[in-house]
Design an enzyme around this catalytic site. Structure first.
Site, short mmCIF file in Angstrom:
data_model
loop_
_atom_site.label_atom_id
_atom_site.label_comp_id
_atom_site.label_asym_id
_atom_site.label_seq_id
_atom_site.Cartn_x
_atom_site.Cartn_y
_atom_site.Cartn_z
N HIS A 187 8.94 -4.08 1.33
CA HIS A 187 7.79 -3.42 1.94
C HIS A 187 7.93 -1.91 1.92
CE1 HIS A 187 4.78 -6.33 2.74
NE2 HIS A 187 5.78 -7.19 2.76
N ARG A 288 -4.73 -8.02 2.68
CA ARG A 288 -3.65 -8.68 3.42
C ARG A 288 -4.08 -8.77 4.89
NH1 ARG A 288 -0.06 -5.46 -0.29
NH2 ARG A 288 1.44 -6.92 -1.18
N ARG A 324 -7.11 -12.58 1.58
CA ARG A 324 -6.05 -13.58 1.66
C ARG A 324 -5.91 -14.04 3.10
NH1 ARG A 324 -0.07 -11.88 0.17
NH2 ARG A 324 -0.12 -10.75 2.14
N GLU A 413 2.46 -17.67 -6.29
CA GLU A 413 3.67 -16.90 -5.97
C GLU A 413 4.88 -17.80 -5.79
OE1 GLU A 413 2.72 -14.45 -2.57
OE2 GLU A 413 1.72 -16.07 -1.53
N ASN A 436 5.36 -10.35 -6.43
CA ASN A 436 6.50 -9.98 -5.58
C ASN A 436 7.25 -11.24 -5.16
OD1 ASN A 436 5.13 -7.59 -5.71
ND2 ASN A 436 4.29 -7.72 -3.66
N ASP A 437 6.49 -12.19 -4.60
CA ASP A 437 7.15 -13.43 -4.19
C ASP A 437 7.51 -14.29 -5.39
OD1 ASP A 437 7.58 -13.38 -1.39
OD2 ASP A 437 5.43 -13.43 -1.11
N ARG A 447 13.69 -10.53 -1.79
CA ARG A 447 13.07 -9.27 -2.21
C ARG A 447 13.45 -8.09 -1.33
NH1 ARG A 447 6.71 -10.66 -0.88
NH2 ARG A 447 6.31 -8.47 -0.56
N CYS A 486 -1.93 -9.40 -8.19
CA CYS A 486 -2.05 -8.50 -7.04
C CYS A 486 -0.68 -8.11 -6.49
CB CYS A 486 -2.91 -9.12 -5.95
SG CYS A 486 -2.19 -10.60 -5.25
C1 PEP Z 1 3.12 -10.95 -3.62
O1 PEP Z 1 3.94 -11.75 -3.14
O2 PEP Z 1 3.18 -10.49 -4.78
C2 PEP Z 1 2.01 -10.47 -2.80
C3 PEP Z 1 1.04 -9.75 -3.32
O3 PEP Z 1 2.04 -10.73 -1.45
P1 PEP Z 1 2.99 -9.98 -0.38
O4 PEP Z 1 3.63 -8.81 -1.07
O5 PEP Z 1 2.11 -9.57 0.73
O6 PEP Z 1 3.95 -11.06 -0.02
MG MG Z 2 3.50 -12.77 -1.31
#
Ligand code: PEP
Ligand code: MG
Length: 561
Positions: A187, A288, A324, A413, A436-437, A447, A486
């Site tokens: 984050h 989000r 989402r 994800e 990301n996930d 992560r 995304c």
């Molecule tokens: C992701 O996991 O790529 C995503 C966009 O969601 P977040 O980063 O909020 O987990």
């Molecule tokens: Mg995610």
């Protein structure tokens, strides 16, 4: 000059002095007593002095603050000298408990009492916990927790930042973000990109530098240099000129030969959405929703939710807004949905799965979305996070239908969703790749962990293959459903070209990255993007995939990206 190599996550070259984010205040030992021979009266007096100092400091900050921040600081300042808090601690001290332990326990009971009262009072429960940590810091003579205060802008150095830290982060005071931990999908990285701040993560040892050290940060190269020389100073000056070029986005994402790739924004609420619309975003690719309620201990009402969602819809009349549903869990806990004691939160009851254990919350959220969508001109799409199977996708689609939502979708994800994309996309109208996930689960690499940053990059050929499989599933016989990206991968201009070549239909990112992605995308044709995607897929490692693609995109070097 001393170098601290890390992973660059948000471009920009800057020089400034650093301030370290203080370490969190540790809990005083349970049962800790007053030192031998210490008088309870003296300990109580010391506690009161510390509480008064915390009050005065917060009050002084409130005087300088404006808007919401001012009111929060004023309320927190009052809490520091709250009679119930101090009297409760005084009683424990009289029975021989140490001052630190006494204020800790008294803070816990006041906070619990506020929580039980519910409503506005419950919202103040976390302020009491913040205040007790500040008083303990004062008693120990160590810096107060939270973002350091300074009249001059500085480079913030931290072990890592949590989403909640951003609430107090003033982008006008911060020149760049640097962390010793954290990965490219952490984050900290997301926050830095959304604020347009240069940032480097996983820079081991940087958290040992003393406050006030002058450093050079290169957020594209992932380089940090203490005590920079003249050549680094010129490099920082040159960046200032390029940065202004990268602030302009025409409002249409496309390749050189006119293949349209709508460039959308990731937002966390109405304020972001208004800013994103002003920066030319073609819509919202990821709202989000949990970001609207991170500070909440209790479920927001349907009306309250509808108002928050409508604020975003209203910023994009006639445009697509992909919302989402609450992605609570792991690094974004919401007390009313998640269990803080889970042994493996990232693999636990998070995202869509919270409907298994707390049924009703998702239904009410869908009701609120339906309500907000009715009164707005946005084209509202809704997707569920952490979908793993086609059955889950089908169930989510039917819940959406019940709430009058016409375009249900899923986030891809979890690797199982990418592998079964064809079956999943039979059930819903679209998919959005949360890279990301998807990266953290494909590589089995948390992560948030700096030491795993090398594994935790969407340049991993395994991750790119999962993206390719999802696109294949979307155009399989019988349907042709849109698949966007995304995750943070979309904000990396070189990777945005690769994703376009892999066939994704939209790219959604922090609005600050739109101009850079658009500038690079328009230098390649679709066929060239497809060639670059093949090149990346054929690379034996993430580092080579990135280096090979970057070598074919000289515009990146020209723009300092
Ligand atoms: C992701 O996991 O790529 C995503 C966009 O969601 P977040 O980063 O909020 O987990
Ligand atoms: Mg995610």
């Amino acid at each position: 000059m001393q170098n601290f190599p890390g992973v660059g996550v948000s471009p920009g070259r800057i020089i400034g002095t650093i301030r370290q984010m203080p370490k969190p205040i540790s809990e005083p030992l349970a049962g800790e007593r007053l030192p031998e021979g210490a008088s309870p009266e003296e300990a109580t007096a010391q506690l009161k002095t510390a509480a008064k100092a915390v009050h005065d400091e917060l009050k002084e900050r409130a005087v300088k603050a404006t808007g919401d921040g001012k009111a929060v600081l004023e309320a927190t300042a009052l809490m520091a000298t709250d009679t119930m808090l101090i009297k409760g601690a005084g009683k424990l001290i009289a029975r021989g408990t140490s001052a630190e332990r006494a204020i800790w326990e008294s803070g816990a009971s006041v906070s619990e009492m506020l929580l039980n009262l519910g409503g506005y009072m419950a919202e103040r429960a976390t302020d009491v916990l913040d205040v007790r940590a500040r008083i303990v810091a004062e008693l120990r003579g160590v810096p107060a927790p939270g973002i350091p205060e300074s009249d001059n802008p500085f480079i913030l150095v931290a072990e890592d930042l949590a989403p909640a830290d951003t609430a107090t982060l003033d982008p006008n005071k911060i020149l760049a973000l640097v962390t010793a931990g954290g990965g490219p999908q952490s984050h900290t990285a997301i926050i830095a990109r959304s604020l347009g701040l240069p940032a480097v993560v996983a820079a081991v040892g940087v958290d040992e530098l003393p406050d006030g050290t002058e450093v050079f940060v290169d957020g594209a190269a992932g380089a940090i240099t203490a005590d920079p020389d003249e050549s680094l100073r010129s490099s920082a000056e040159a960046w200032a000129a390029t940065a202004s070029l990268l602030a302009e986005f025409s409002g249409t994402g496309s390749t050189a030969d006119g293949h349209l790739v709508p460039l959308l924004a990731n937002v966390g609420g109405a304020k972001d959405a208004v800013a994103a619309a002003a920066l030319g975003a073609e819509g919202v690719g990821l709202f989000r929703t949990e970001f609207c309620f991170l500070e909440r201990d209790t479920e927001p009402s349907v009306e309250e939710q509808a108002a928050a969602y409508k604020g975003v819809f209203d910023a994009f009349p006639g445009k697509k807004v992909v919302l989402r549903t609450l992605d609570a869990g792991a690094d974004k806990p919401l007390p009313f949905l998640t269990d803080a004691t889970e042994p493996n939160p990232a693999l636990g009851v998070r995202g869509y799965r919270t409907d298994f254990t707390t049924p009703g919350v998702l239904d009410r959220q869908l009701e609120a979305i339906g309500l907000a969508a009715k009164g707005s001109e946005a084209d509202v799409w809704v997707m569920a996070p952490m979908i793993s199977t086609a059955e889950e996708a089908a169930r989510f689609a039917s819940m959406c239908a019940d709430a009058g939502i016409r375009t249900p979708g899923v986030m891809v994800e979890v690797p199982s969703a990418a592998l079964t994309a064809e079956a999943i996309l039979r059930e819903v109208g679209f998919a959005s790749l949360g890279t990301n996930d998807l990266t953290q689960y494909a590589m089995a690499a948390d992560r948030q962990l700096g030491p795993l940053a090398g594994l935790n990059t969407p340049w991993q050929p395994a991750v790119l293959r999962l993206v390719g499989l999802t696109v294949e599933g979307s155009v399989a016989e019988g349907h042709n459903k849109p698949v966007g990206v995304c995750g943070e991968a979309a904000a990396d201009p070189a990777l945005a070209v690769v994703l376009t070549g892999l066939g994704v239909s939209t790219l959604s990112m922090t609005a600050r990255s739109l101009a850079a992605v658009a500038a690079v995308l328009k230098t390649v044709t679709l066929a060239e993007a497809q060639e670059l995607a093949k090149l990346a897929l054929s690379a034996p490692s993430a580092a080579e995939a990135r280096a090979w693609v970057r070598a074919k995109l000289p515009v990146l070097e020209e723009l300092g990206l």
